[in-house]
Design an enzyme around this catalytic site. Structure first.
Site, PDB file in Angstrom:
ATOM      1  N   ASP A 133       0.831  -1.219   0.000  1.00 36.82           N
ATOM      2  CA  ASP A 133       0.000   0.000   0.000  1.00 36.82           C
ATOM      3  C   ASP A 133       0.860   1.263   0.000  1.00 36.82           C
ATOM      4  O   ASP A 133       0.356   2.362  -0.224  1.00 36.82           O
ATOM      5  CB  ASP A 133      -0.954   0.000   1.209  1.00 36.82           C
ATOM      6  CG  ASP A 133      -0.240  -0.013   2.553  1.00 36.82           C
ATOM      7  OD1 ASP A 133       0.993  -0.175   2.598  1.00 36.82           O
ATOM      8  OD2 ASP A 133      -0.938   0.133   3.587  1.00 36.82           O
ATOM      9  N   GLU A 134       2.182   1.104   0.230  1.00 40.02           N
ATOM     10  CA  GLU A 134       3.037   2.292   0.327  1.00 40.02           C
ATOM     11  C   GLU A 134       3.154   3.019  -1.016  1.00 40.02           C
ATOM     12  O   GLU A 134       3.557   4.174  -1.063  1.00 40.02           O
ATOM     13  CB  GLU A 134       4.411   1.912   0.898  1.00 40.02           C
ATOM     14  CG  GLU A 134       4.254   1.280   2.261  1.00 40.02           C
ATOM     15  CD  GLU A 134       5.549   1.063   3.035  1.00 40.02           C
ATOM     16  OE1 GLU A 134       6.533   1.767   2.779  1.00 40.02           O
ATOM     17  OE2 GLU A 134       5.550   0.171   3.910  1.00 40.02           O
TER      18      GLU A 134
HETATM   19  P1  TYD Z   1       8.490  -0.546   9.483  1.00 36.43           P
HETATM   20  O1  TYD Z   1       8.240  -1.789  10.252  1.00 36.43           O
HETATM   21  O2  TYD Z   1       9.886  -0.241   9.041  1.00 36.43           O
HETATM   22  O3  TYD Z   1       7.490  -0.606   8.219  1.00 36.43           O
HETATM   23  P2  TYD Z   1       7.114   0.572   7.145  1.00 36.43           P
HETATM   24  O4  TYD Z   1       8.134   1.627   7.203  1.00 36.43           O
HETATM   25  O5  TYD Z   1       7.169  -0.190   5.852  1.00 36.43           O
HETATM   26  O6  TYD Z   1       5.739   1.013   7.508  1.00 36.43           O
HETATM   27  O7  TYD Z   1       7.970   0.684  10.325  1.00 36.43           O
HETATM   28  C1  TYD Z   1       6.643   0.749  10.821  1.00 36.43           C
HETATM   29  C2  TYD Z   1       6.480   2.094  11.502  1.00 36.43           C
HETATM   30  O8  TYD Z   1       7.317   2.113  12.677  1.00 36.43           O
HETATM   31  C3  TYD Z   1       6.936   3.269  10.651  1.00 36.43           C
HETATM   32  O9  TYD Z   1       6.085   4.393  10.923  1.00 36.43           O
HETATM   33  C4  TYD Z   1       8.329   3.569  11.142  1.00 36.43           C
HETATM   34  C5  TYD Z   1       8.277   3.191  12.615  1.00 36.43           C
HETATM   35  N1  TYD Z   1       9.552   2.679  13.179  1.00 36.43           N
HETATM   36  C6  TYD Z   1      10.071   3.262  14.331  1.00 36.43           C
HETATM   37  O10 TYD Z   1       9.496   4.203  14.912  1.00 36.43           O
HETATM   38  N2  TYD Z   1      11.263   2.774  14.818  1.00 36.43           N
HETATM   39  C7  TYD Z   1      11.927   1.740  14.214  1.00 36.43           C
HETATM   40  O11 TYD Z   1      13.029   1.345  14.695  1.00 36.43           O
HETATM   41  C8  TYD Z   1      11.368   1.151  13.044  1.00 36.43           C
HETATM   42  C9  TYD Z   1      12.070   0.024  12.336  1.00 36.43           C
HETATM   43  C10 TYD Z   1      10.165   1.650  12.557  1.00 36.43           C
END
Ligand code: TYD
Ligand code: NAD
Length: 351
Positions: A133-134
């Site tokens: 969905d991104e």
């Molecule tokens: P992520 O699991 O990397 O998936 P995506 O970026 O594809 O959505 O991240 C999920 C959410 O969590 C995103 O808003 C970024 C945040 N996040 C943090 O706050 N800290 C972290 O260390 C990571 C990996 C993600």
């Protein structure tokens, strides 16, 4: 009906659940799992099915055109379910070219091999492209992504996935290639590499390490249990209409910080941590991710109405299953972060 299905990226997180489901559910299908085993791919994820007669592992890179053309000559694939990709947004920010190579060029090499092999005989053939969905970019405080939301990707990851979606559609229009695309929200569950939010934070809580929350933590994601995604992929593969797109999601939005607090609460119970010693004290606000999308949320009514798919587990059940799995598979966790990735990870994020 017999089928020879090529699943790419089957040693990764979602791919391993899809391979397992197809191998176990359809003994008449032969499943070929093609994976180059990057840091994110691990054959441990498929130990339970690796000796099944209807399963073959092929180690190879989708960007290697000669290799891909060779296997299309050698095996009579009638369908492709394409999951192989570089999949982590943070990595795409530090190494965007790797994403262009695998996600765009790799997808084109597969599409080309399929076009040459299948020529104009598209009877009972399908190229099923798994996307995210991104590609739709970010939502504001309200609204949902539908299948008609214009593409507006913001990260190198989402731009590379959007580009691959466009190429799949272009091959459908130009060469009449039968394809389906599905765009799913954030997945969680067993076998997810501990770079993504949920498994990273579970691992850090176990090891009493800081939980790096980006920005103010008020970013929203829509979470789906990976086995429900695998069920949706099975349903779309068998019942989806050619040249259509399906959005997949569980109507399950969480602000990151609320999700992290819930995770800490459940982990405290599991690890017998007292209120005074709660894992919440590990929460550390860190510098925001550049180009951080504020909110993703999927309108999954098309797949529900047209194909009858719905998630089978609630978020509470899914999270419980996921946490139990990681606590019972600490060796898996340790083994996947002890390889090439560990050095990279330490250097990039100092986490
Ligand atoms: P992520 O699991 O990397 O998936 P995506 O970026 O594809 O959505 O991240 C999920 C959410 O969590 C995103 O808003 C970024 C945040 N996040 C943090 O706050 N800290 C972290 O260390 C990571 C990996 C993600
Ligand atoms: P993952 O990173 O866990 O797995 C990717 C797999 O692809 C790994 O096994 C890796 O070895 C393999 N791979 C990478 N580059 C390759 C190459 N050049 N040749 C062959 N194999 C290669 O990813 P995932 O989270 O399981 O995602 C799978 C697919 O689903 C991706 O296309 C991703 O864009 C999409 N998707 C993921 C999510 C999510 O939340 N994880 C949500 C929606 C869509």
């Amino acid at each position: 009906m017999k089928k020879n299905i090529l699943i790419t990226g089957g040693a990764g997180f979602i791919g391993s659940h899809v391979v397992r489901r197809f191998v176990n559910t359809y003994p008449d299908y032969h499943i070929f799992n093609l994976d180059s085993l990057t840091y994110a791919g691990n054959l441990e994820n498929l130990r339970d099915i690796e000796t099944k007669e209807n399963y073959t592992f092929l180690k190879g890179d989708i960007t290697n055109e000669n290799y891909i053309n060779k296997i299309f000559e050698e095996y009579d694939f009638d369908s492709v379910i394409h999951l192989a990709a570089e999949s982590h947004v943070d990595r795409s920010i530090s190494d965007p070219l790797a994403f262009a190579k695998t996600n765009i060029l790799g997808t084109m090499i597969l599409l080309n091999a399929v076009r040459v092999k299948w020529k104009d005989d598209f009877q009972n053939k399908l190229f099923y492209h798994i996307s995210t969905d991104e590609v739709y970019g970010t939502l504001g405080e309200d609204g949902l992504f539908t299948e008609n939301t214009p593409y507006d990707p913001n990260s190198p990851y989402s731009a590379s996935k959007a580009s691959s979606d466009h190429f799949v559609r272009a091959y459908g229009e130009t060469y009449n290639l039968p394809y389906i695309i599905s765009n799913c929200s954030n997945n969680y569950g067993p076998f997810q590499f501990p770079e993504k939010l949920i498994p990273l934070f579970i691992n850090n809580i176990i090891n009493d390490k800081p939980l790096p929350v980006y920005g103010d933590g008020n970013y929203t994601r829509d979470w789906l249990f990976v086995k429900d995604h695998a069920l949706a992929i099975d349903n779309v593969f068998h019942n989806g209409k050619e040249k259509e797109t399906y959005n997949i999601g569980g109507f399950n939005e969480w602000k990151n910080i609320d999700l992290v607090i819930l995770l800490c609460k459940i982990m405290d119970e599991k690890l017998n941590r007292s209120k005074e010693n709660s894992s919440e004290k590990l929460i550390t606000y860190v510098k925001d991710r550049p180009g951080h999308d504020l909110r993703y949320a999927i309108d999954a009514s098309k797949i529900e109405k047209e194909l009858g798919w719905q998630p089978t587990v609630t978020f509470e059940e899914g999270l419980e299953k996921t946490i139990n799995w990681y606590l019972n598979n600490i060796e898996w966790l340790q083994s996947v972060i002890s390889g090439e990735y560990l050095e990279y990870y330490k250097k990039q994020y100092n986490k």
